[in-house]
Design a protein around this motif. Structure first.
Motif, short mmCIF file in Angstrom:
data_model
loop_
_atom_site.label_atom_id
_atom_site.label_comp_id
_atom_site.label_asym_id
_atom_site.label_seq_id
_atom_site.Cartn_x
_atom_site.Cartn_y
_atom_site.Cartn_z
N ALA A 1 0.81 -1.23 0.00
CA ALA A 1 0.00 0.00 0.00
C ALA A 1 0.84 1.27 0.00
N SER A 2 0.27 2.31 -0.54
CA SER A 2 0.94 3.61 -0.64
C SER A 2 1.36 4.16 0.73
N GLY A 3 2.52 4.75 0.76
CA GLY A 3 3.01 5.41 1.97
C GLY A 3 3.70 4.46 2.93
N THR B 1 3.27 3.45 -4.97
CA THR B 1 4.30 4.37 -4.47
C THR B 1 3.70 5.34 -3.45
N LYS B 2 4.58 6.04 -2.77
CA LYS B 2 4.14 7.19 -1.97
C LYS B 2 3.35 8.12 -2.85
N GLY B 3 2.47 8.91 -2.26
CA GLY B 3 1.71 9.89 -3.05
C GLY B 3 2.65 10.88 -3.72
N LEU C 1 -1.22 5.92 14.24
CA LEU C 1 -1.71 7.17 13.68
C LEU C 1 -0.57 7.77 12.88
N ASN C 2 -0.87 8.32 11.71
CA ASN C 2 0.17 9.05 11.00
C ASN C 2 -0.35 10.37 10.49
N ALA C 3 0.53 11.34 10.48
CA ALA C 3 0.26 12.63 9.85
C ALA C 3 1.57 13.03 9.16
N ILE C 4 1.90 12.26 8.12
CA ILE C 4 3.15 12.50 7.39
C ILE C 4 3.04 13.80 6.60
N GLY C 5 1.84 14.10 6.13
CA GLY C 5 1.65 15.33 5.35
C GLY C 5 2.12 15.17 3.92
N LEU D 1 -5.48 7.35 -7.64
CA LEU D 1 -5.80 8.74 -7.32
C LEU D 1 -6.15 8.83 -5.83
N ASN D 2 -5.33 9.53 -5.08
CA ASN D 2 -5.61 9.65 -3.65
C ASN D 2 -6.55 10.82 -3.42
N VAL D 3 -7.83 10.51 -3.22
CA VAL D 3 -8.81 11.58 -2.95
C VAL D 3 -9.21 11.50 -1.48
N VAL E 1 -9.23 4.66 -8.15
CA VAL E 1 -9.57 5.80 -7.28
C VAL E 1 -9.61 5.30 -5.83
N LYS E 2 -8.80 5.94 -4.99
CA LYS E 2 -8.72 5.52 -3.58
C LYS E 2 -9.64 6.38 -2.74
N LEU E 3 -10.70 5.76 -2.25
CA LEU E 3 -11.76 6.51 -1.58
C LEU E 3 -11.48 6.75 -0.10
N LEU F 1 -10.04 0.86 -1.33
CA LEU F 1 -10.59 1.32 -0.07
C LEU F 1 -10.26 0.32 1.03
N THR F 2 -9.82 0.88 2.17
CA THR F 2 -9.97 2.27 2.51
C THR F 2 -8.61 2.91 2.80
N ASN F 3 -8.62 4.26 2.80
CA ASN F 3 -7.50 5.01 3.34
C ASN F 3 -7.66 5.02 4.87
N MET G 1 -8.39 -2.88 1.62
CA MET G 1 -7.29 -2.76 2.59
C MET G 1 -7.79 -2.14 3.88
N GLY G 2 -6.95 -2.30 4.91
CA GLY G 2 -7.25 -1.76 6.22
C GLY G 2 -6.98 -2.81 7.27
N GLY G 3 -5.79 -2.77 7.85
CA GLY G 3 -5.49 -3.64 8.98
C GLY G 3 -5.15 -5.06 8.65
N GLN H 1 -4.47 -4.66 -0.43
CA GLN H 1 -3.22 -3.96 -0.17
C GLN H 1 -2.86 -4.10 1.30
N VAL H 2 -1.56 -4.15 1.53
CA VAL H 2 -1.05 -4.32 2.89
C VAL H 2 -0.18 -3.11 3.20
N GLY H 3 -0.51 -2.39 4.28
CA GLY H 3 0.21 -1.16 4.60
C GLY H 3 0.97 -1.25 5.92
N THR H 4 0.28 -0.98 7.01
CA THR H 4 0.91 -0.88 8.33
C THR H 4 1.70 -2.14 8.69
C1 LIG Z 1 2.69 6.11 7.26
C2 LIG Z 1 1.60 6.00 6.25
C3 LIG Z 1 1.63 6.79 5.10
C4 LIG Z 1 0.60 6.70 4.15
N1 LIG Z 1 0.66 7.46 3.01
C5 LIG Z 1 -0.31 7.33 2.05
C6 LIG Z 1 -0.22 8.07 0.82
O1 LIG Z 1 0.75 8.81 0.56
N2 LIG Z 1 -1.24 7.93 -0.07
C7 LIG Z 1 -2.31 7.10 0.18
O2 LIG Z 1 -3.20 6.99 -0.67
N3 LIG Z 1 -2.38 6.37 1.32
C8 LIG Z 1 -1.42 6.48 2.24
N4 LIG Z 1 -1.49 5.73 3.41
C9 LIG Z 1 -2.66 4.84 3.63
C10 LIG Z 1 -2.34 3.38 3.31
O3 LIG Z 1 -1.97 3.22 1.95
C11 LIG Z 1 -3.57 2.48 3.62
O4 LIG Z 1 -4.66 2.92 2.84
C12 LIG Z 1 -4.00 2.53 5.09
O5 LIG Z 1 -2.88 2.63 5.94
C13 LIG Z 1 -4.84 1.31 5.51
O6 LIG Z 1 -4.14 0.09 5.35
P1 LIG Z 1 -3.28 -0.61 6.55
O7 LIG Z 1 -4.17 -0.66 7.75
O8 LIG Z 1 -2.88 -1.95 6.02
O9 LIG Z 1 -2.10 0.28 6.79
C14 LIG Z 1 -0.48 5.81 4.37
C15 LIG Z 1 -0.50 5.01 5.53
C16 LIG Z 1 0.52 5.09 6.45
C17 LIG Z 1 0.46 4.20 7.68
#
Ligand SMILES: Cc1cc2nc3c(=O)[nH]c(=O)nc-3n(C[C@H](O)[C@H](O)[C@H](O)COP(=O)(O)O)c2cc1C
Length: 332
Positions: A45-47, A69-71, A93-97, A152-154, A190-192, A216-218, A268-270, A289-292
């Motif tokens: 997953a992105s980020g 990729t990262k946004g 929790l993240n607020a990378i910005g 598309l990250n909306v 499109v990422k909702l 989905l989901t972000n 995705m999500g968890g 997608q696998v993120g965290t």
């Molecule tokens: C540190 C971090 C940065 C992220 N950056 C982005 C990003 O740039 N664009 C985006 O669409 N989602 C971003 N996400 C969201 C993830 O891609 C994903 O949708 C969300 O974390 C849920 O999946 P997870 O629980 O497996 O992490 C980010 C998540 C994390 C934890």
């Protein structure tokens, strides 16, 4: 949607519990999605996977379904000041910005080394503060080689303009998706945002404006406070919650969206286990997608891809694609 008997247990017989017996045949793990061929339904997953190339020594990039990729934005973004990550009870929790190098630098320095992996699906996540910025990024990326699709990250909850504002407003979402689809030379995912009242409504809008697939989901808008200092733990005050805490909500949103649209869904999500993946597929996702989970184990995506294949084998599932939407809801 295939029934269990038709699709899942094709190479096996069923026992009294409706389980297929262990298959000796290698399960088919490939799935197709919006014109892409994925070696496995599991995508990073992105980020949480950098620009992909940082993982080349850790993960076999061509053996997973791909990575996002990262946004990427038109101009480079420095992101928020630290602390911008906080651990929570069952996630983070993240607020990378949306820190990133900007589209020019991405094309010049990050994309070319990925040419070493021609079969890897490189999905570029795109972000803008205005519609024109999203379009400018797409048009610039259209000229580059080696990209499979755009996401598309909306839905980013951590910026004060753009991002989630588009994903939460039906009119703005429709306009953005329409324009982006017209500009895009590649499949458009499109990422909702999950921070809405009716995800199915927004899923339908994105699909009707031309989205080829939905992610989905972000993350979920959230916050954390230090009771001793009486201050928010994140400099940005609020951030996005991800990880196992959000899984049941994300699963419900995938289920509702899959019933509302006919385009494929990346759920995705968890996700941390193979069983989590199977749940998302049963709820209607074509891929996940696998993120965290990659924060705890950078090899998580590849490990889960191998684990899902073993799961299919031990459950007599001949084709992983037959799990999509195969949820059985008992009726009285
Ligand atoms: C540190 C971090 C940065 C992220 N950056 C982005 C990003 O740039 N664009 C985006 O669409 N989602 C971003 N996400 C969201 C993830 O891609 C994903 O949708 C969300 O974390 C849920 O999946 P997870 O629980 O497996 O992490 C980010 C998540 C994390 C934890």
């Amino acid at each position: 949607m295939p029934s269990l008997a038709e699709g899942i247990y094709a190479t096996t017989s069923r026992d009294s519990h409706g389980q297929g017996s262990v298959s000796r045949v290698k399960p088919e793990m490939k799935v197709s999605l919006a014109g892409l061929e994925l070696a496995s339904p599991i995508i990073a997953a992105s980020g949480t996977f950098g620009y992909g190339i940082e993982f080349e020594d850790i993960v076999a990039l061509e053996r997973i379904g791909g990575f996002v990729t990262k946004g990427i934005s038109l101009q480079p973004i420095a992101g928020h000041a630290a602390p911008r990550i906080v651990q929570t009870a069952a996630g983070m929790l993240n607020a990378i910005g949306l820190q990133n190098v900007g589209v020019e630098e991405f094309i010049r320095r990050k994309l070319p080394p990925l040419g070493r992996y021609p079969r890897a699906n490189v999905i570029v996540n795109i972000f803008g503060y205005q519609v024109a910025e999203y379009i400018a990024v797409i048009e610039r990326l259209n000229q580059a080689e080696g990209i499979a699709a755009y996401e598309l990250n909306v839905s980013c909850p951590n910026v004060h303009a753009g991002g989630m504002a588009f994903g939460a407003d039906a009119g703005e979402l429709a306009y953005l998706v329409h324009q982006a689809k017209a500009a895009s030379a590649r499949p458009l995912i499109v990422k909702l945002s999950p921070n809405v009242t009716s995800i199915a409504h927004l899923a339908k809008i994105a699909a009707s404006e031309g989205a080829d697939a939905l992610s989905l989901t972000n993350t979920f808008l959230a916050m954390s406070i230090d009771s001793e200092t009486r201050r928010p733990r994140l400099t940005n005050v609020t951030g996005g919650l991800s990880g196992p805490a959000i899984k049941p909500i994300a699963l419900r949103m995938v289920y509702e969206s899959a019933r509302a649209v006919s385009i494929p869904i990346l759920g995705m999500g968890g996700i941390t286990t193979v069983e989590d993946i199977v749940e998302f597929l049963l709820a209607g996702a074509t891929a996940v997608q696998v993120g965290t989970a990659s924060y705890a184990d950078p090899r998580a995506v590849e490990r889960l891809a191998r684990g899902l294949e073993s799961w299919c084998r031990s459950h007599g599932v001949a084709k992983v694609s037959s799990l999509t939407g195969a949820l059985e809801i008992p009726h009285d």
